[in-house]
Design an enzyme around this catalytic site. Structure first.
Site, PDB file in Angstrom:
ATOM      1  N   ASN A  45     -17.020   5.531 -22.860  1.00  0.00           N
ATOM      2  CA  ASN A  45     -17.270   5.886 -21.474  1.00  0.00           C
ATOM      3  C   ASN A  45     -15.977   6.200 -20.735  1.00  0.00           C
ATOM      4  OD1 ASN A  45     -16.594   3.817 -19.205  1.00  0.00           O
ATOM      5  ND2 ASN A  45     -17.067   2.628 -21.024  1.00  0.00           N
ATOM      6  N   HIS A  54     -20.315  -3.781 -18.851  1.00  0.00           N
ATOM      7  CA  HIS A  54     -20.326  -5.216 -19.146  1.00  0.00           C
ATOM      8  C   HIS A  54     -21.708  -5.820 -18.923  1.00  0.00           C
ATOM      9  CE1 HIS A  54     -19.514  -4.838 -14.847  1.00  0.00           C
ATOM     10  NE2 HIS A  54     -20.155  -5.975 -14.722  1.00  0.00           N
ATOM     11  N   GLU A  80     -20.877 -12.395 -11.628  1.00  0.00           N
ATOM     12  CA  GLU A  80     -22.081 -11.823 -11.036  1.00  0.00           C
ATOM     13  C   GLU A  80     -23.221 -12.827 -10.995  1.00  0.00           C
ATOM     14  OE1 GLU A  80     -23.137  -8.042 -12.475  1.00  0.00           O
ATOM     15  OE2 GLU A  80     -21.171  -7.191 -12.126  1.00  0.00           O
TER      16      GLU A  80
END
Length: 99
Positions: A45, A54, A80
Site C-alpha cells: 500500500n 493495522h 483504538e
DNA sequence: CGTAGGGCGAAGC
DNA sequence: TGCTTCGCCCTAC
C-alpha cells in the site's frame, strides 16, 4: 477499477476502533478466497498512514503481520480500544466489522 | 509465457 | 493445542 484500489477503498470504510479480517476484506470486493492477495496488497500500500492496514487481522483472531512489525500494529490497535492478549485479539467478536 | 510467493485460511495429524 | 500441507488470487520476475 484495480483490485487494490477496491481493497483500499473498502478498508477505509472500517470505522475507528473496529477491525476486519483479510478474508472478509477479500470477500467484500468479490473474492471468496483472495486472502493472500489482500496481504500482498497491504504490504504494497502506497500510503500506510492513510490506509488503516493495522485494522486488518487474521480470521482466527491472530494479529497477522505488519509492515513495521506486529508490535507496532498491536499498539495501534490497543490505542483504538482493542484488547490484545498474546498476539491475539481478545474481544475479537465485539470489535469485528463486517461490510 | 511459466512460476514463485505473499501481513492468509482451513483442514489434517 | 500446535505444526504441516495444500489451496487461493494476483502481481512481479
Amino acid at each position: 477499477m484495480n483490485i487494490e484500489k477496491k481493497i483500499y477503498k473498502k478498508l477505509l470504510t472500517v470505522p475507528h476502533g473496529k477491525i476486519t479480517t483479510y478474508n472478509e476484506l477479500s470477500k467484500s470486493i468479490g473474492l471468496e478466497n483472495g486472502q493472500r492477495l489482500v496481504g500482498q496488497i497491504m504490504k504494497k500500500n502506497p500510503f500506510p498512514v492513510i490506509i488503516p492496514c493495522h485494522r486488518v487481522i487474521k480470521s482466527n483472531g491472530d494479529i497477522g503481520g505488519y509492515l513495521f512489525g506486529i508490535d507496532i500494529k498491536k499498539n495501534m490497535l490497543r490505542k483504538e480500544g482493542i484488547c490484545i492478549i498474546k498476539n491475539k485479539i481478545d474481544n475479537f467478536k465485539d470489535v469485528f466489522f463486517t461490510f
